[in-house]
Design a protein around this motif. Structure first.
Motif, mmCIF file in Angstrom:
data_model
loop_
_atom_site.group_PDB
_atom_site.id
_atom_site.type_symbol
_atom_site.label_atom_id
_atom_site.label_comp_id
_atom_site.label_asym_id
_atom_site.label_seq_id
_atom_site.Cartn_x
_atom_site.Cartn_y
_atom_site.Cartn_z
ATOM 1 N N ALA A 1 -6.513 10.397 -1.694
ATOM 2 C CA ALA A 1 -6.869 10.332 -0.272
ATOM 3 C C ALA A 1 -7.180 8.904 0.133
ATOM 4 C CB ALA A 1 -8.069 11.237 0.005
ATOM 5 N N ALA A 2 -7.778 8.158 -0.784
ATOM 6 C CA ALA A 2 -8.111 6.757 -0.489
ATOM 7 C C ALA A 2 -6.844 5.937 -0.277
ATOM 8 C CB ALA A 2 -8.935 6.170 -1.633
ATOM 9 N N ALA A 3 -5.823 6.209 -1.081
ATOM 10 C CA ALA A 3 -4.558 5.470 -0.939
ATOM 11 C C ALA A 3 -3.903 5.777 0.403
ATOM 12 C CB ALA A 3 -3.614 5.827 -2.087
ATOM 13 N N ARG A 4 -3.999 7.058 0.829
ATOM 14 C CA ARG A 4 -3.435 7.410 2.142
ATOM 15 C C ARG A 4 -4.202 6.708 3.262
ATOM 16 N NH1 ARG A 4 -3.146 12.724 -0.310
ATOM 17 N NH2 ARG A 4 -5.013 13.386 0.834
ATOM 18 N N THR A 5 -5.503 6.664 3.145
ATOM 19 C CA THR A 5 -6.326 5.996 4.161
ATOM 20 C C THR A 5 -6.033 4.498 4.199
ATOM 21 O OG1 THR A 5 -8.087 7.638 3.874
ATOM 22 C CG2 THR A 5 -8.689 5.537 4.904
ATOM 23 N N THR A 6 -5.803 3.933 3.019
ATOM 24 C CA THR A 6 -5.484 2.509 2.946
ATOM 25 C C THR A 6 -4.168 2.213 3.661
ATOM 26 O OG1 THR A 6 -6.670 2.240 0.855
ATOM 27 C CG2 THR A 6 -5.000 0.579 1.384
ATOM 28 N N VAL A 7 -3.182 3.092 3.483
ATOM 29 C CA VAL A 7 -1.905 2.907 4.158
ATOM 30 C C VAL A 7 -2.099 2.877 5.676
ATOM 31 C CG1 VAL A 7 0.288 4.028 4.721
ATOM 32 C CG2 VAL A 7 -0.440 3.845 2.341
ATOM 33 N N LEU A 8 -2.864 3.842 6.189
ATOM 34 C CA LEU A 8 -3.085 3.885 7.639
ATOM 35 C C LEU A 8 -3.890 2.677 8.120
ATOM 36 C CD1 LEU A 8 -3.820 7.671 8.351
ATOM 37 C CD2 LEU A 8 -1.690 6.401 8.593
ATOM 38 N N SER B 1 0.840 -1.209 0.000
ATOM 39 C CA SER B 1 0.000 0.000 0.000
ATOM 40 C C SER B 1 0.870 1.253 0.000
ATOM 41 C CB SER B 1 -0.952 -0.006 1.194
ATOM 42 O OG SER B 1 -0.256 0.042 2.429
ATOM 43 N N LEU B 2 2.061 1.195 0.627
ATOM 44 C CA LEU B 2 2.992 2.321 0.548
ATOM 45 C C LEU B 2 3.464 2.523 -0.880
ATOM 46 C CD1 LEU B 2 5.297 1.858 3.696
ATOM 47 C CD2 LEU B 2 3.788 3.803 3.231
ATOM 48 N N GLN B 3 3.759 1.427 -1.552
ATOM 49 C CA GLN B 3 4.213 1.524 -2.949
ATOM 50 C C GLN B 3 3.104 2.092 -3.833
ATOM 51 O OE1 GLN B 3 5.437 -2.213 -4.761
ATOM 52 N NE2 GLN B 3 7.212 -1.189 -5.673
ATOM 53 N N GLU B 4 1.881 1.668 -3.584
ATOM 54 C CA GLU B 4 0.752 2.190 -4.354
ATOM 55 C C GLU B 4 0.541 3.678 -4.088
ATOM 56 O OE1 GLU B 4 -2.360 -0.380 -3.137
ATOM 57 O OE2 GLU B 4 -1.575 -2.124 -4.228
ATOM 58 N N LEU B 5 0.766 4.096 -2.828
ATOM 59 C CA LEU B 5 0.637 5.516 -2.509
ATOM 60 C C LEU B 5 1.734 6.320 -3.202
ATOM 61 C CD1 LEU B 5 -0.648 7.835 -0.925
ATOM 62 C CD2 LEU B 5 0.835 7.227 1.014
ATOM 63 N N ALA B 6 2.940 5.754 -3.279
ATOM 64 C CA ALA B 6 4.037 6.437 -3.958
ATOM 65 C C ALA B 6 3.700 6.676 -5.430
ATOM 66 C CB ALA B 6 5.320 5.623 -3.840
ATOM 67 N N ALA B 7 2.952 5.740 -6.004
ATOM 68 C CA ALA B 7 2.565 5.879 -7.419
ATOM 69 C C ALA B 7 1.383 6.818 -7.593
ATOM 70 C CB ALA B 7 2.234 4.506 -7.987
ATOM 71 N N ASN B 8 0.602 7.031 -6.539
ATOM 72 C CA ASN B 8 -0.598 7.866 -6.636
ATOM 73 C C ASN B 8 -0.698 8.743 -5.391
ATOM 74 O OD1 ASN B 8 -2.987 8.930 -7.543
ATOM 75 N ND2 ASN B 8 -4.219 7.112 -7.060
ATOM 76 N N SER C 1 7.682 10.689 -3.216
ATOM 77 C CA SER C 1 9.028 10.359 -2.756
ATOM 78 C C SER C 1 9.062 9.898 -1.298
ATOM 79 C CB SER C 1 9.951 11.574 -2.935
ATOM 80 O OG SER C 1 9.471 12.673 -2.178
ATOM 81 N N ARG C 2 8.249 10.514 -0.430
ATOM 82 C CA ARG C 2 8.285 10.127 0.983
ATOM 83 C C ARG C 2 7.763 8.710 1.162
ATOM 84 N NH1 ARG C 2 6.048 13.517 6.309
ATOM 85 N NH2 ARG C 2 7.813 12.886 7.627
ATOM 86 N N ALA C 3 6.634 8.403 0.530
ATOM 87 C CA ALA C 3 6.069 7.065 0.621
ATOM 88 C C ALA C 3 7.034 6.032 0.046
ATOM 89 C CB ALA C 3 4.719 6.999 -0.093
ATOM 90 N N GLN C 4 7.715 6.402 -1.049
ATOM 91 C CA GLN C 4 8.662 5.474 -1.665
ATOM 92 C C GLN C 4 9.845 5.213 -0.735
ATOM 93 O OE1 GLN C 4 8.267 3.734 -4.502
ATOM 94 N NE2 GLN C 4 10.208 2.699 -4.038
ATOM 95 N N LYS C 5 10.325 6.245 -0.051
ATOM 96 C CA LYS C 5 11.446 6.063 0.871
ATOM 97 C C LYS C 5 11.027 5.242 2.083
ATOM 98 C CE LYS C 5 14.074 10.100 -0.600
ATOM 99 N NZ LYS C 5 14.597 11.455 -0.261
ATOM 100 N N LEU C 6 9.786 5.434 2.537
ATOM 101 C CA LEU C 6 9.281 4.603 3.643
ATOM 102 C C LEU C 6 9.192 3.140 3.199
ATOM 103 C CD1 LEU C 6 6.443 6.886 5.087
ATOM 104 C CD2 LEU C 6 8.775 6.588 5.948
ATOM 105 N N PHE C 7 8.740 2.948 1.959
ATOM 106 C CA PHE C 7 8.674 1.591 1.402
ATOM 107 C C PHE C 7 10.069 0.969 1.340
ATOM 108 C CE2 PHE C 7 9.221 -0.987 -2.462
ATOM 109 C CZ PHE C 7 8.349 -2.038 -2.192
#
Length: 618
Positions: A123-130, A112-119, A507-513
């Motif tokens: 807001a849905a992707a951020r909610t999915t990560v949490l 889900s972090l990788q998906e957020l990095a791509a999109n 970039s932040r989500a990708q680095k967290l991933f």
């Protein structure tokens, strides 16, 4: 006919009748648990040994086979207890790779972090990560809770088993007294059967050995040499259970520091022995319970604590690397917080050993290396200077007499240090690293970018830094790890470009991933992953996979050992039964021979009667 013949025949009838009674008793008890086959001996009596009399009734068994049976009984109880818990631990983490397993849930979160990095604008992707992060934290919480529930269950079982073992010891001592004061062989054999059965039952709780005494009693000892029964006296066993255990509950030889129950043997003279101390009990369900409660399950807890700490630290901490000239190393500790560490290898006489300095708000002190990532390191805390400038003094206080010294670097802040050999020392410091948590609080969601306190310690939220102040923050962290509540009201922080640029970026989500899936971390050998002699390097997701696979392998190994031990027990039971059990065919054969002997003696008496009748008729 000689009167001696009549006397001999009469004695023969009595002896044969006694032997027939023994055969009858053997056959009647062929299926009775604990019954050992009886035999009766005869002795010659009368002039020139012309008569016969009933001797003693004895039990027929192989003493070596009985000792082996007790040894295997103890071993089987030990392995079955361990295998049962290992199976439960394996099931706790799920099937490797499945969506509901520990590693599968972590995979879902990282994806889900990788998906957020791509999109990043979704807001849905951020909610999915949490949401996925919360599911992962909840799974770690529940897994760690189950580990402590297993420990609590074992604590309770230890109390029950101790009580049962103490009752058996008292019964053995009582039977010893009855045997010592009894001369009737029939009663004696029954009492000896009861005593052997009690000792056999005791061997399932602990490893015991016996020693026969001249007065017919037996002494019972553990295989480490603790005497539990001597003649008619028995030790009393007690267990001071502590109820519900948690991650901080641990055994200690110091009663004031011990927070779990222990087995105390109170000897007849009043002396006390701690049977819960390492190495006193070596087999049986009690030894297995102690090992599981104090070693196996705490190690499982440590694995989950290390995983939780790895998750939090990988996303929240930054690594600062020093610069070395081959003899000394420069490093900047600006922003270091309690629990953050400074690590550097020291070469002394060609031998390299890590020194770990743990930042603290308290005065410098030594701490157990097991609380760090290198259980072989020399570990000290150092007090973070309140002025923010005297780092060199704080480090030197911690280094003590190690032959090293720290000084403020020629340029930079007071936290910029040079660490190297003290005057006159040949020691060298060729590298240094520090892990530093760059944000000041859990609500600080941007200043550490790309670092982010996504996982925090408990409710209310608290930064996880690994602090040792007021106890180890690591211990029990798996039960407390949770998602930073501040992110729920500001999910945009997951994709904020930088501390000063609020625009969305992947970039932040990708680095967290990457921090979870490709950045290597050091995990302590205390977790048992990869061995117990050196730290273990792996990504966070790799470490989770290793936990699942390690527990699976441990479960399979424990089950295999238990299967082998159960086979050994079955073999020992068969061997003992072959000598001590009642063989109906053999008893029937003995009965036929006895009937023949009985008939022969009866014919002698019949002939004597007929002769006397003839004499009376003359």
């Amino acid at each position: 006919m000689s009167l001696n013949a009549i006397s001999t025949a009469t004695a023969g009838l009595a002896a044969t009748q006694a032997a027939i009674n023994i055969v009858s008793q053997n056959v009647a008890n062929a299926g009775t648990a604990g019954y050992v086959k009886r035999t009766v001996s005869t002795v010659a009596t009368g002039t020139n040994n012309s008569g016969v009399a009933v001797g003693t009734i004895t039990r027929s068994f192989d003493a070596a086979a009985l000792n082996q049976l007790r040894l295997e009984t103890s071993g089987a109880a030990y392995t079955s207890t361990k295998a049962g818990i290992a199976t439960q631990l394996d099931a706790l983490y799920g099937t490797p790779g499945s969506s509901t397993s520990l590693d599968g849930t972590l995979n879902t979160f990282t994806q889900s972090l990788q998906e957020l990095a791509a999109n990043p604008t979704s807001a849905a992707a951020r909610t999915t990560v949490l949401g996925n992060a919360s599911s992962l934290a909840s799974l770690i919480n529940s897994s760690a809770g189950t580990v402590q529930n297993l420990r609590t269950g074992i604590e309770s079982q230890l109390g029950s088993d101790t009580s049962a073992a103490s009752t058996l010891l008292a019964n053995i001592a009582t039977l010893n007294g009855k045997i010592q004061n009894n001369t009737d062989s029939t009663t004696l054999t029954a009492l000896q059967d009861q005593r052997d059965q009690a000792i056999n039952s005791l061997s399932s709780y602990m490893d015991v050995q016996t020693s026969d005494q001249r007065d017919g009693t037996v002494s019972v000892m553990t295989r480490s040499g603790v005497t539990l029964v001597d003649h008619g006296n028995a030790a009393t066993l007690s267990f001071d259970g502590r109820g519900i255990l948690d991650a901080n509950s641990a055994y200690s030889t110091d009663p004031t520091q011990r927070t779990v129950g222990t087995i105390t043997a109170t000897l007849p003279g009043g002396g006390k022995i701690d049977l819960g101390a390492p190495g006193v009990l070596r087999s049986g369900s009690l030894a297995a319970g102690i090992e599981l409660r104090d070693q196996t399950l705490p190690q499982a807890q440590r694995q989950l604590d290390d995983l939780a700490a790895g998750l939090a630290s990988a996303l929240s901490d930054k690594t600062v690397t020093g610069t070395s000239n081959g003899t000394q190393t420069s490093i900047d500790l600006t922003g270091i917080q309690p629990g953050n560490t400074l690590t550097f290898p020291v070469t002394v006489n060609g031998t390299v050993r890590n020194v770990i300095l743990v930042a603290s708000n308290d005065d410098a002190t030594s701490v157990p290396a097991s609380q760090t990532k290198d259980s072989t390191a020399l570990v000290q805390t150092f007090k973070i200077p309140s002025s923010g400038s005297d780092y060199a003094g704080a480090i030197n206080t911690a280094l003590g007499n190690l032959g090293l010294s720290a000084k403020v670097a020629a340029s930079g802040t007071g936290a910029a240090l040079v660490i190297g050999p003290a005057a006159g020392s040949s020691d060298t410091v060729t590298s240094a690293t520090a892990n530093i948590t760059p944000m000041s609080s859990v609500s600080d969601l941007t200043s550490g970018n790309p670092s982010l306190a996504l996982f925090v310690d408990g409710t209310p939220n608290k930064l996880y830094t690994g602090s040792l102040d007021n106890g180890s923050q690591l211990t029990g962290f798996a039960q407390r790890i949770t998602v930073n509540a501040a992110l729920s009201g500001n999910t945009a922080a997951l994709t904020q470009t930088s501390a000063t640029d609020p625009s969305a970026s992947g970039s932040r989500a990708q680095k967290l991933f990457a921090a979870l899936t490709s950045t290597q971390q050091t995990f302590s050998s205390s977790s048992g992953i990869g061995g117990v002699s050196a730290p273990y390097n792996a990504t966070v997701i790799g470490f989770a996979q290793d936990i699942v696979s390690t527990q699976g392998a441990a479960s399979a190994n424990a089950s295999a050992i238990d299967d082998t031990q159960q086979t050994a027990l079955s073999t020992a039971q068969s061997r003992f039964s072959a000598g001590a059990g009642v063989n109906i065919d053999q008893e029937m054969s003995n009965l036929i021979a006895l009937q023949t002997a009985y008939g022969a003696n009866a014919r002698v008496l019949t002939a004597a009667r007929d002769m006397l009748n003839q004499l009376l008729q003359i």
